[in-house]
Motif scaffolding. Structure first.
Motif, PDB file in Angstrom:
ATOM      1  N   ASP A  41     -64.069   1.801  20.169  1.00 55.65           N
ATOM      2  CA  ASP A  41     -63.028   2.761  20.553  1.00 55.65           C
ATOM      3  C   ASP A  41     -63.196   3.108  22.037  1.00 55.65           C
ATOM      4  N   ILE A  42     -62.096   3.028  22.767  1.00 57.81           N
ATOM      5  CA  ILE A  42     -62.165   3.341  24.206  1.00 57.81           C
ATOM      6  C   ILE A  42     -62.358   4.861  24.363  1.00 57.81           C
ATOM      7  N   ASP A  43     -63.265   5.234  25.245  1.00 59.09           N
ATOM      8  CA  ASP A  43     -63.552   6.664  25.441  1.00 59.09           C
ATOM      9  C   ASP A  43     -62.495   7.304  26.351  1.00 59.09           C
ATOM     10  N   ARG A  75     -56.810  -5.606  16.803  1.00 56.88           N
ATOM     11  CA  ARG A  75     -56.492  -4.248  17.249  1.00 56.88           C
ATOM     12  C   ARG A  75     -56.362  -3.417  15.983  1.00 56.88           C
ATOM     13  N   ASN A 119     -53.865   7.507  30.117  1.00 55.77           N
ATOM     14  CA  ASN A 119     -52.402   7.548  29.982  1.00 55.77           C
ATOM     15  C   ASN A 119     -51.810   8.728  30.757  1.00 55.77           C
ATOM     16  N   LEU A 178     -55.598  -1.829  27.787  1.00 53.49           N
ATOM     17  CA  LEU A 178     -55.780  -2.376  26.426  1.00 53.49           C
ATOM     18  C   LEU A 178     -55.761  -3.906  26.448  1.00 53.49           C
ATOM     19  N   ARG A 189     -70.682   9.509  23.891  1.00 56.30           N
ATOM     20  CA  ARG A 189     -69.816   8.317  24.126  1.00 56.30           C
ATOM     21  C   ARG A 189     -70.568   7.245  24.936  1.00 56.30           C
ATOM     22  N   LYS A 201     -69.486   8.997  19.413  1.00 54.51           N
ATOM     23  CA  LYS A 201     -68.583   9.930  20.102  1.00 54.51           C
ATOM     24  C   LYS A 201     -69.219  11.314  20.219  1.00 54.51           C
ATOM     25  N   ASP A 231     -51.525   0.568  28.788  1.00 53.23           N
ATOM     26  CA  ASP A 231     -51.249  -0.732  28.136  1.00 53.23           C
ATOM     27  C   ASP A 231     -52.038  -1.855  28.811  1.00 53.23           C
ATOM     28  N   PHE A 248     -59.385   7.906  26.387  1.00 53.26           N
ATOM     29  CA  PHE A 248     -58.249   7.057  26.763  1.00 53.26           C
ATOM     30  C   PHE A 248     -56.998   7.887  27.049  1.00 53.26           C
ATOM     31  N   LYS A 249     -56.927   9.030  26.403  1.00 50.00           N
ATOM     32  CA  LYS A 249     -55.744   9.888  26.610  1.00 50.00           C
ATOM     33  C   LYS A 249     -55.572  10.241  28.098  1.00 50.00           C
TER      34      LYS A 249
HETATM   35  N1  GTP Z   1     -50.935   3.081  26.710  1.00 44.91           N
HETATM   36  C1  GTP Z   1     -51.117   3.115  25.414  1.00 44.91           C
HETATM   37  N2  GTP Z   1     -51.752   4.165  24.867  1.00 44.91           N
HETATM   38  C2  GTP Z   1     -51.955   4.194  23.537  1.00 44.91           C
HETATM   39  C3  GTP Z   1     -51.506   3.161  22.709  1.00 44.91           C
HETATM   40  N3  GTP Z   1     -51.847   3.482  21.431  1.00 44.91           N
HETATM   41  C4  GTP Z   1     -52.475   4.678  21.491  1.00 44.91           C
HETATM   42  N4  GTP Z   1     -52.556   5.122  22.751  1.00 44.91           N
HETATM   43  C5  GTP Z   1     -53.102   6.372  23.283  1.00 44.91           C
HETATM   44  O1  GTP Z   1     -54.488   6.440  23.045  1.00 44.91           O
HETATM   45  C6  GTP Z   1     -54.858   7.813  23.178  1.00 44.91           C
HETATM   46  C7  GTP Z   1     -55.910   8.122  22.161  1.00 44.91           C
HETATM   47  O2  GTP Z   1     -56.330   9.408  22.433  1.00 44.91           O
HETATM   48  P1  GTP Z   1     -57.390  10.208  21.566  1.00 44.91           P
HETATM   49  O3  GTP Z   1     -57.295   9.780  20.125  1.00 44.91           O
HETATM   50  O4  GTP Z   1     -57.250  11.625  21.858  1.00 44.91           O
HETATM   51  O5  GTP Z   1     -58.775   9.655  22.028  1.00 44.91           O
HETATM   52  P2  GTP Z   1     -59.444   9.555  23.476  1.00 44.91           P
HETATM   53  O6  GTP Z   1     -58.677  10.271  24.520  1.00 44.91           O
HETATM   54  O7  GTP Z   1     -59.703   8.122  23.729  1.00 44.91           O
HETATM   55  O8  GTP Z   1     -60.784  10.304  23.253  1.00 44.91           O
HETATM   56  P3  GTP Z   1     -62.089   9.805  22.472  1.00 44.91           P
HETATM   57  O9  GTP Z   1     -61.704   8.685  21.573  1.00 44.91           O
HETATM   58  O10 GTP Z   1     -62.550  10.993  21.685  1.00 44.91           O
HETATM   59  O11 GTP Z   1     -63.065   9.394  23.497  1.00 44.91           O
HETATM   60  C8  GTP Z   1     -53.573   8.629  22.986  1.00 44.91           C
HETATM   61  O12 GTP Z   1     -53.226   9.201  24.231  1.00 44.91           O
HETATM   62  C9  GTP Z   1     -52.544   7.597  22.604  1.00 44.91           C
HETATM   63  O13 GTP Z   1     -51.266   7.887  23.110  1.00 44.91           O
HETATM   64  C10 GTP Z   1     -50.833   2.060  23.317  1.00 44.91           C
HETATM   65  O14 GTP Z   1     -50.403   1.113  22.672  1.00 44.91           O
HETATM   66  N5  GTP Z   1     -50.666   2.080  24.666  1.00 44.91           N
END
Ligand code: GTP
Length: 373
Positions: free
Chosen positions: A232-234, A271, A240, A252, A357, A353, A249, A236-237
């Protein structure tokens, strides 16, 4: 005396002609039989790789040709992708994929078959300069009035293909090849579209489930452990939120590519969710799976990723690992085992996590092994 001699000579000449005709008829019959058999072989090719292998390798040997090449129109790189997917492209040096139709139109201005002398131009454009091609048959591959390719048969015998003769069976072969080619490409494209995640080109969840079932069966059969990783990417929110969805994207896609480059061809990458990947490592016991996961973690943290406007991005990932051992597969409910493997890897990931992380954690599979073992 004179008339008898003439009659005898005429007789001998006629016998010679009949014998030549007989030989020709025999040769044609043999050729026709070989073509019928080639047609059946072509129709029995199931995959695109089988079809290409038959045309570019076996066909050349069966018909004693010095070169066989195939040019295929591939405007959207679909064929390239199908072949890249299984690293088979290098097996077909006689294959040329072209994006534009123009080279085919130049080769077949009136869309008809060419048989005759292999000119220097033909040797360069169709046979990549092969010196031993003296005569050739150039077969246009046509589907629904559209030129989709060209199959080029080259012979070292200058008299093998001539513009003075008709080659109905060769034209017929071109039609069969065109249909087989179109069918194989459509079938594999469909299969690919139903099992691949379009953004990352990794397997989708449906394909992961199927692959997991296959690997569990293999583990049961061979006794070799199966490593399972959830990555799982740390944070990631924020990627974006700060750099936009397009940059997310791209990250990913790049991570998926990095995983493909780092893992073995026999490993599977899927995925699993938004920013989560599942990885299957067949024949991989715990220490090895941990080493692989650690290497992936390091690679991701040391790579300078870039957003869609080339902005530099630093990314880290957490990886939860579990192992499916043969003992888990004996008398197991496979769907329960599948669920358990994913759940355990997910718990190991959760541990990462909650402990900062950018780390790797292993947990033994939670499924209880039956008491009889
Ligand atoms: N760009 C993009 N973002 C995606 C996609 N699928 C999911 N996401 C984003 O991935 C993010 C996941 O966020 P969270 O579940 O809060 O996790 P996180 O920010 O990575 O935090 P941790 O996992 O706790 O480290 C969200 O902002 C989703 O919108 C996709 O296909 N493309």
């Amino acid at each position: 005396m004179q008339p008898d001699l003439t009659l005898a000579e005429e007789n001998r000449e006629l016998r010679q002609r009949v014998s030549i005709l007989h030989h020709k008829a025999e040769r044609n019959e043999q050729l026709l039989r070989a073509f019928f058999s080639a047609e059946l072989d072509l129709l029995s090719c199931i995959t695109l790789a089988e079809l290409l292998d038959y045309l570019l390798n076996h066909f050349r040997q069966d018909f004693n040709l010095s070169a066989v090449t195939l040019m295929l129109l591939d405007p959207e790189d679909m064929v390239q992708e199908l072949l890249d997917g299984s690293a088979r492209f290098n097996h077909f040096p006689g294959l040329q994929l072209i994006r534009q139709q123009q080279p085919l139109r130049d080769l077949y201005p009136d869309s008809s078959l060419f048989c005759g002398e292999a000119t220097p131009h033909i040797i360069t454009t169709c046979f990549r300069g092969a010196e031993d091609v003296q005569s050739c048959a150039l077969l246009p591959l046509i589907r629904e009035d559209c030129l989709i390719g060209s199959l080029c048969l080259g012979s070292s015998d200058p008299g093998r293909y001539s513009h003075l003769l008709r080659y109905d069976y060769v034209s017929h072969l071109a039609s069969v090849v065109a249909v087989c080619m179109e069918n194989a490409i459509s079938r594999e494209t469909l299969q690919r579209l139903s099992s691949i995640d379009p953004l990352t080109r990794a397997l989708n969840r449906r394909a992961l489930s199927q692959q997991l079932l296959r690997e569990i069966k293999r583990c049961n059969r061979t006794g070799e452990p199966l490593g399972c990783i959830l990555l799982d990417i740390d944070h990631f929110k924020p990627v974006n939120d700060t750099h936009g969805h397009l940059s997310g994207d791209k990250v990913l896609r790049d991570i998926s590519q990095l995983l493909k480059e780092q893992l073995r061809e026999t490993d599977s990458i899927a995925r699993y969710g938004g920013e989560e990947f599942a990885i299957l490592l067949p024949g991989c016991p715990e220490p090895e799976a941990t080493r692989v996961a650690e290497n992936l973690r390091k690679c991701i943290s040391q790579t300078l990723f870039s957003g869609h406007q080339n902005q530099a991005l630093r990314i880290t990932a957490s990886l939860g690992i579990t192992i499916c051992e043969q003992q888990h597969t004996v008398d197991a409910d496979v769907s329960e085992l599948t669920e358990s493997l994913i759940q355990t890897a997910d718990q190991a990931l959760y541990f990462c996590k909650h402990n900062g992380r950018n780390r790797v954690s292993f947990m033994p599979c939670l499924l209880k092994v039956s008491a009889q073992q």
